[in-house]
Enzyme design. Structure first.
Site: not given
Ligand code: CAA
Length: 240
Positions: A141, A147, A151, A177
């Site tokens: 992202q 992050y 992840k 998610p």
């Protein structure tokens, strides 16, 4: 006696929904949290779920917290590694602190929680570990190099540990998610958030309960043959 489940970051957001869903499924649930005493007290008052405060970024605190819970509540059968933070910034503006904080919590945090519990689960020949990763660990992202790296690391950890736990009755799975209606997602600038919703084929943010139901399934005896897997729950935003 009901099984004991520990949910990290379990008093707010997706974690709170997971704690409540496991409680409704018959588990004795305890929730860890790192900072927000007020939210934790309110959560306990509403649900009766005990909360324990420490940072998952601190190995010794994790170890001590697990010992305390096992002494007070009983052996932990289910560990949900849900605690996570964001420190979003485009990479050219990202500081070492922003990188380290996210790696320490979102990646090392699952090592810190799982490692002290692993020998106990192996000895007891049962365990369920569910790691909450993210769509952004799968696709990356903009603004989340820290992050996304953490992840994605959580998914590698899950696949490696699944192989080690299999013979000892321990399953290790991950859930990715997508964008869920929580404070974390609401903190994204509104214009950016609206653009993201436009990329979700179901046309809305997910609900925390939609992730919690996946956790309940992976924690159950019915899921005993599922290990090393990733459940992707993102409204069709990204297919792996
Ligand atoms: N792709 C391409 N370019 C982008 C972009 C994107 N996704 N997002 C921003 N940009 C561009 C902007 O258009 C802008 O370009 P110009 O200078 O040419 O206009 C440039 O990048 C800088 O953008 P900003 O002015 O917004 O820069 P900023 O420093 O103020 O903020 C940001 C950047 C922090 C990344 C902000 O855009 C942001 O918060 N983005 C959302 C990141 C995100 O999705 N986080 C998820 C949080 S929720 C979560 O993590 C839970 C989960 O697991 C899903």
């Amino acid at each position: 006696m009901s099984r004991v489940a520990l949910v990290t970051g379990g008093s707010r957001g997706i974690g709170a929904a997971i704690s409540k869903a496991l409680q409704a499924a018959g588990y004795t649930v305890v929730a860890n949290y790192a900072g927000n005493d007020e939210a934790a007290a309110k959560f306990t008052a509403e649900t009766g779920i005990k909360t324990y405060k420490w940072s998952v970024a601190d190995y010794d605190a994790c170890s001590a917290g697990i010992e305390k819970i096992e002494a007070e509540v009983g052996p932990i059968d289910v560990l949900v590694n849900n605690a996570g933070i964001t420190r979003d910034a485009p990479f050219h503006k990202m500081t070492r602190e922003q990188w380290n904080e996210v790696i320490d919590t979102n990646l090392s945090g699952i090592f810190n929680m799982t490692h002290p519990l692993w020998a106990k689960m192996r000895e007891r020949k049962f365990g369920r570990i569910v790691n909450i990763s993210s769509i952004n660990g799968q696709k990356g992202q903009f603004g989340q190099a820290n992050y996304s790296a953490a992840k994605a690391g959580d998914l590698g950890f899950t696949k490696a540990l699944a192989q080690e736990g299999a013979r000892a009755g321990i399953t290790v799975n991950a859930i990715c998610p997508g964008y869920i209606a929580t404070e974390m997602v609401m903190a994204v600038p509104e214009k950016v958030r609206e653009a993201i919703i436009g990329q979700i084929p179901v046309g809305r943010l997910g609900e925390p309960e939609e992730i919690a139901r996946c956790v309940v399934f992976l924690s159950s005896d019915d899921a005993g043959f599922i290990t090393g897997s990733t459940i992707t729950a993102n409204g069709g935003q990204y297919f792996v």
